[in-house]
Design a protein around this motif. Structure first.
Motif, mmCIF file in Angstrom:
data_model
loop_
_atom_site.group_PDB
_atom_site.id
_atom_site.type_symbol
_atom_site.label_atom_id
_atom_site.label_comp_id
_atom_site.label_asym_id
_atom_site.label_seq_id
_atom_site.Cartn_x
_atom_site.Cartn_y
_atom_site.Cartn_z
ATOM 1 N N MET A 1 0.840 -1.199 0.000
ATOM 2 C CA MET A 1 0.000 0.000 0.000
ATOM 3 C C MET A 1 0.877 1.252 0.000
ATOM 4 S SD MET A 1 -3.443 0.056 0.106
ATOM 5 C CE MET A 1 -3.899 -1.356 1.140
ATOM 6 N N ARG A 2 1.003 1.904 -1.141
ATOM 7 C CA ARG A 2 1.860 3.086 -1.195
ATOM 8 C C ARG A 2 1.091 4.327 -0.757
ATOM 9 N NH1 ARG A 2 5.607 3.860 -6.034
ATOM 10 N NH2 ARG A 2 6.498 5.231 -4.487
ATOM 11 N N ASP A 3 1.804 5.260 -0.242
ATOM 12 C CA ASP A 3 1.199 6.408 0.423
ATOM 13 C C ASP A 3 2.058 7.641 0.135
ATOM 14 O OD1 ASP A 3 -0.427 7.818 2.154
ATOM 15 O OD2 ASP A 3 0.659 7.197 3.940
ATOM 16 N N ASP A 4 2.347 7.854 -1.130
ATOM 17 C CA ASP A 4 3.319 8.882 -1.505
ATOM 18 C C ASP A 4 2.862 10.296 -1.198
ATOM 19 O OD1 ASP A 4 4.696 7.358 -4.487
ATOM 20 O OD2 ASP A 4 4.468 6.652 -2.460
ATOM 21 N N ALA A 5 3.806 11.144 -0.910
ATOM 22 C CA ALA A 5 3.538 12.561 -0.705
ATOM 23 C C ALA A 5 3.133 13.181 -2.041
ATOM 24 C CB ALA A 5 4.792 13.236 -0.169
ATOM 25 N N PRO A 6 2.161 14.081 -1.999
ATOM 26 C CA PRO A 6 1.721 14.688 -3.254
ATOM 27 C C PRO A 6 2.723 15.716 -3.748
ATOM 28 C CG PRO A 6 0.575 15.701 -1.446
ATOM 29 C CD PRO A 6 1.439 14.626 -0.851
ATOM 30 N N LYS A 7 2.811 15.879 -5.031
ATOM 31 C CA LYS A 7 3.718 16.871 -5.595
ATOM 32 C C LYS A 7 3.007 18.220 -5.700
ATOM 33 C CE LYS A 7 6.924 13.751 -6.399
ATOM 34 N NZ LYS A 7 6.445 12.792 -5.385
ATOM 35 N N MET A 8 1.684 18.210 -5.763
ATOM 36 C CA MET A 8 0.862 19.419 -5.850
ATOM 37 C C MET A 8 1.255 20.292 -7.032
ATOM 38 S SD MET A 8 0.424 20.306 -1.838
ATOM 39 C CE MET A 8 -1.331 20.439 -1.715
ATOM 40 N N THR B 1 -8.276 11.782 -1.433
ATOM 41 C CA THR B 1 -8.084 11.218 -2.784
ATOM 42 C C THR B 1 -6.621 10.826 -3.011
ATOM 43 O OG1 THR B 1 -7.731 13.363 -3.856
ATOM 44 C CG2 THR B 1 -9.992 12.558 -3.778
ATOM 45 N N ILE B 2 -5.694 11.546 -2.378
ATOM 46 C CA ILE B 2 -4.274 11.173 -2.514
ATOM 47 C C ILE B 2 -3.995 9.885 -1.745
ATOM 48 C CG2 ILE B 2 -1.910 11.799 -1.851
ATOM 49 C CD1 ILE B 2 -2.810 14.750 -2.229
ATOM 50 N N ARG B 3 -4.401 9.889 -0.488
ATOM 51 C CA ARG B 3 -4.050 8.761 0.377
ATOM 52 C C ARG B 3 -4.760 7.480 -0.045
ATOM 53 N NH1 ARG B 3 -4.339 7.208 6.486
ATOM 54 N NH2 ARG B 3 -2.321 6.207 6.578
ATOM 55 N N TRP B 4 -5.972 7.611 -0.521
ATOM 56 C CA TRP B 4 -6.763 6.441 -0.889
ATOM 57 C C TRP B 4 -6.900 6.295 -2.394
ATOM 58 C CZ3 TRP B 4 -11.270 6.694 3.229
ATOM 59 C CH2 TRP B 4 -10.762 6.254 4.454
ATOM 60 N N ARG B 5 -5.916 6.753 -3.128
ATOM 61 C CA ARG B 5 -6.068 6.671 -4.588
ATOM 62 C C ARG B 5 -6.115 5.230 -5.078
ATOM 63 N NH1 ARG B 5 -0.887 8.198 -3.995
ATOM 64 N NH2 ARG B 5 0.715 7.020 -5.090
#
Ligand SMILES: [Zn+2]
Length: 143
Positions: free
Chosen positions: A1-8, A33-37
């Protein structure tokens, strides 16, 4: 389960990001939406059987029955700093290529320098690990 930081990357200016997150719910929706994409999951047991409450902030695991918010299990969990302030801070740090001081972040966000320092410290860790996942404390890691 990846949980990458958003680049925004979609936000070009500070004005755009401030308009995108006028309140806590907008920031919560964005972070969700980022965390649970790749789908909703329980931060405690990893189950994907998740119920969503109508307040749009509370979720419950169908397996371990834990109630949680999207901040649980992330670097945002144990602070009173609103998520929309964190999102603006992420953007500000990314937009200052040569680094931003806690004094200047404090001024831009309207928080104390102590709070800004805490945020910078956590966000630098997140950038280094490419993840918003909260690192286990020593106590938790031996439990
Ligand atoms: Zn669970």
């Amino acid at each position: 389960m990846r949980d990458d930081a958003p680049k925004m990357k979609q936000f070009e200016t500070l004005r755009e990001i401030v308009e995108a997150f006028p309140n806590e719910q907008a920031a919560t929706n964005y972070f969700t939406t980022i965390r649970w994409r790749n789908g909703a999951f329980c931060p405690r047991c990893g189950s994907i059987k998740i119920y969503h409450f109508s307040d749009r902030r509370t979720h419950k695991c169908g397996d371990c029955r834990t109630r949680f918010s999207i901040k649980v299990g992330t670097i945002f969990e144990d602070s009173k700093i609103p998520l929309h302030a964190w999102m603006v801070a992420v953007w500000l740090i990314a937009s200052h290529k040569n680094g931003i001081t806690s004094t200047s972040l404090a001024k831009d966000l309207g928080v104390t320098q102590k709070t800004a320092w805490f945020m910078l410290h956590r966000l630098r860790n997140a950038a280094r690990t490419h993840s918003f996942k909260r690192r286990l404390t020593h106590k938790e890691s031996i439990a």
